[in-house]
Motif scaffolding. Structure first.
Motif, PDB file in Angstrom:
ATOM      1  N   ARG A 123       0.845  -1.215   0.000  1.00  0.00           N
ATOM      2  CA  ARG A 123       0.000   0.000   0.000  1.00  0.00           C
ATOM      3  C   ARG A 123       0.869   1.250   0.000  1.00  0.00           C
ATOM      4  NH1 ARG A 123      -2.270   3.648  -1.455  1.00  0.00           N
ATOM      5  NH2 ARG A 123      -4.097   4.703  -0.564  1.00  0.00           N
ATOM      6  N   ASP A 154      -7.286   1.836   0.063  1.00  0.00           N
ATOM      7  CA  ASP A 154      -7.122   1.572   1.490  1.00  0.00           C
ATOM      8  C   ASP A 154      -7.954   0.387   1.957  1.00  0.00           C
ATOM      9  OD1 ASP A 154      -5.307   3.621   2.043  1.00  0.00           O
ATOM     10  OD2 ASP A 154      -6.890   5.096   2.369  1.00  0.00           O
ATOM     11  N   LEU A 189      -3.803  -4.849  -4.609  1.00  0.00           N
ATOM     12  CA  LEU A 189      -2.897  -3.697  -4.560  1.00  0.00           C
ATOM     13  C   LEU A 189      -1.756  -3.881  -5.555  1.00  0.00           C
ATOM     14  CD1 LEU A 189      -2.672  -3.016  -0.719  1.00  0.00           C
ATOM     15  CD2 LEU A 189      -3.422  -1.367  -2.445  1.00  0.00           C
TER      16      LEU A 189
END
Length: 285
Positions: free
Chosen positions: A138, A192, A199
């Motif tokens: 992330r 998120d 991701l």
């Protein structure tokens, strides 16, 4: 894991007889372990090992993966060599042996505590590593998105909502609003609320788009040309996922918010160090 505490505490003997093989895998030899558990006679020891092995089979495990039979030569009498049977045991096998031993023996009670704690801690650390991996990817996505925004601005992009939605349409075959609706995300940043695999797909989309825009800075300029590039890259990533038989990103489940996961991760690390029972449910304990 703080192994220094273990090596100095009441469980130090279990640490002292532990071996590490050439692949970095820890194991215990049954003859060493059973002496430590209060079984000086091998026949009685093998009875306990046999019960533990049957419990391993009943749990659906491959017994050979945990109880690895081995033979070694020892000298008896007048230095006469003799073959003796032994077992290389992993942590799970030791845990089963402790569970199947004579609970009236204080050595068994100590072993049950030690191997149960070590086995659970290993499970926790494996799960923690997955959370940490998600946090790491992330952060990479966040960093690369900033670079992409700068490169897109240099390429004449002014409508950033249009530009980024084009990338999502390519990768997910639907706009951002549709993705969030499908995943049940009512508010917040999509990035998120998704897992490591998803991701990673987005990270590839982002980095490749930036590279192409930089490489073609004299050919691609303006909102629509840049958005077309972003959409094309997204579609290429999607086609690659389909080609290798992966799960398309829109079909992957949403995750808890990354900040919540990070907060719980820190809390778990503190409880592991202190030895207290965790209060949250990050790892479903």
């Amino acid at each position: 894991m703080d192994t220094n505490v273990i090596s100095q505490g009441p469980h130090k003997d279990f640490e002292n007889i532990k071996h590490i093989d050439e692949n970095g895998i820890e194991y215990w030899l049954a003859r060493d372990l059973m002496l430590l558990l209060g079984y000086p006679h091998w026949q009685k020891a093998e009875e306990v090992i046999g019960r533990a092995a049957r419990a391993c089979v009943n749990s659906g495990q491959n017994v050979d993966n945990h109880f690895n039979r081995t033979v070694k030569m020892v000298k008896i009498g007048s230095n006469t060599p003799k073959k003796t049977r032994d077992y290389k045991l992993d942590r799970y096998a030791c845990y089963l042996i402790a569970q199947n031993g004579d609970s009236n023996k204080p050595e068994i009670s100590l072993a049950q505590t030690y191997f149960a704690l070590q086995t659970r801690r290993q499970e926790i650390f494996e799960n923690l590593s997955e959370v940490e991996k998600r946090l790491r990817v992330r952060n990479q996505v966040k960093t690369q998105n900033k670079k992409l925004s700068g490169t897109a601005k240099d390429a004449g992009v002014t409508k950033f909502g249009l530009f980024y939605d084009a990338g999502y349409r390519g990768l997910y075959d639907m706009p951002l609003a549709g993705i969030k609706k499908k995943k049940g995300i009512q508010k917040g940043d999509l990035l998120d609320m998704i897992g490591t695999t998803e991701l990673a797909a987005n990270l590839f989309r982002i980095t490749q788009t930036e590279e192409i825009l930089k490489k073609n800075k004299n050919k691609v300029y303006g909102d629509y040309p840049a958005s077309r590039v972003h959409n094309t890259v997204g579609r290429e990533v999607r086609q690659t996922i389909q080609k290798i038989g992966g799960v398309l990103p829109e079909n992957l489940l949403a995750e808890k918010h990354i900040k919540e996961a990070e907060k719980e991760l820190k809390g778990f690390k503190k409880t592991l160090i202190s030895g207290k029972k965790p209060k949250n449910k990050l790892l479903n304990i």
